[in-house]
Design a protein around this motif. Structure first.
Motif, mmCIF file in Angstrom:
data_model
loop_
_atom_site.group_PDB
_atom_site.id
_atom_site.type_symbol
_atom_site.label_atom_id
_atom_site.label_comp_id
_atom_site.label_asym_id
_atom_site.label_seq_id
_atom_site.Cartn_x
_atom_site.Cartn_y
_atom_site.Cartn_z
ATOM 1 N N MET A 176 38.830 93.165 -34.538
ATOM 2 C CA MET A 176 39.584 92.828 -35.713
ATOM 3 C C MET A 176 39.818 94.111 -36.501
ATOM 4 O O MET A 176 38.896 94.883 -36.744
ATOM 5 N N GLU A 177 41.072 94.318 -36.879
ATOM 6 C CA GLU A 177 41.426 95.484 -37.685
ATOM 7 C C GLU A 177 42.428 95.031 -38.742
ATOM 8 O O GLU A 177 43.414 94.361 -38.429
ATOM 9 N N LEU A 178 42.159 95.399 -39.987
ATOM 10 C CA LEU A 178 43.021 94.952 -41.074
ATOM 11 C C LEU A 178 42.962 95.907 -42.247
ATOM 12 O O LEU A 178 42.069 96.737 -42.336
ATOM 13 N N THR A 179 43.925 95.759 -43.137
ATOM 14 C CA THR A 179 43.952 96.501 -44.389
ATOM 15 C C THR A 179 44.170 95.495 -45.504
ATOM 16 O O THR A 179 45.124 94.720 -45.467
ATOM 17 N N ALA A 180 43.259 95.507 -46.487
ATOM 18 C CA ALA A 180 43.356 94.591 -47.614
ATOM 19 C C ALA A 180 42.919 95.306 -48.883
ATOM 20 O O ALA A 180 42.203 96.305 -48.834
ATOM 21 N N LEU A 181 43.344 94.776 -50.005
ATOM 22 C CA LEU A 181 42.912 95.329 -51.285
ATOM 23 C C LEU A 181 41.457 94.966 -51.537
ATOM 24 O O LEU A 181 41.042 93.828 -51.299
ATOM 25 N N LYS A 182 40.700 95.938 -51.995
ATOM 26 C CA LYS A 182 39.286 95.711 -52.290
ATOM 27 C C LYS A 182 39.125 94.609 -53.339
ATOM 28 O O LYS A 182 38.240 93.759 -53.228
ATOM 29 N N SER A 183 39.988 94.591 -54.333
ATOM 30 C CA SER A 183 39.901 93.582 -55.392
ATOM 31 C C SER A 183 40.114 92.167 -54.853
ATOM 32 O O SER A 183 39.458 91.223 -55.293
#
Length: 67
Positions: A1-8
């Motif tokens: 699994m690889e993803l980019t999301a906002l920490k908030s």
């Protein structure tokens, strides 16, 4: 699994869903989160076997998966 999301977004989702699992549990498996990454969103699921909660938010999913 690889993803980019906002920490908030991840912190908000975790804070909302952890209220279900915050108490002392006789079953250790209930002290965890289920994280699903599909298409353009992440879904976090928790349960205590009586009630459950699901929270979804947008993210850039490179390679989906479940953990």
């Amino acid at each position: 699994m690889e993803l980019t999301a906002l920490k908030s977004d991840l912190i908000t989702a975790t804070q909302i869903t952890q209220n279900i699992i915050a108490g002392q549990s006789a079953l250790p498996i209930l002290s965890n989160l289920l994280l699903e990454a599909k298409k353009d969103f992440i879904k976090i699921i928790t349960t205590d076997l009586d009630i459950g909660i699901t929270y979804s938010f947008k993210a850039d999913i490179i390679d989906g998966g479940v953990i």
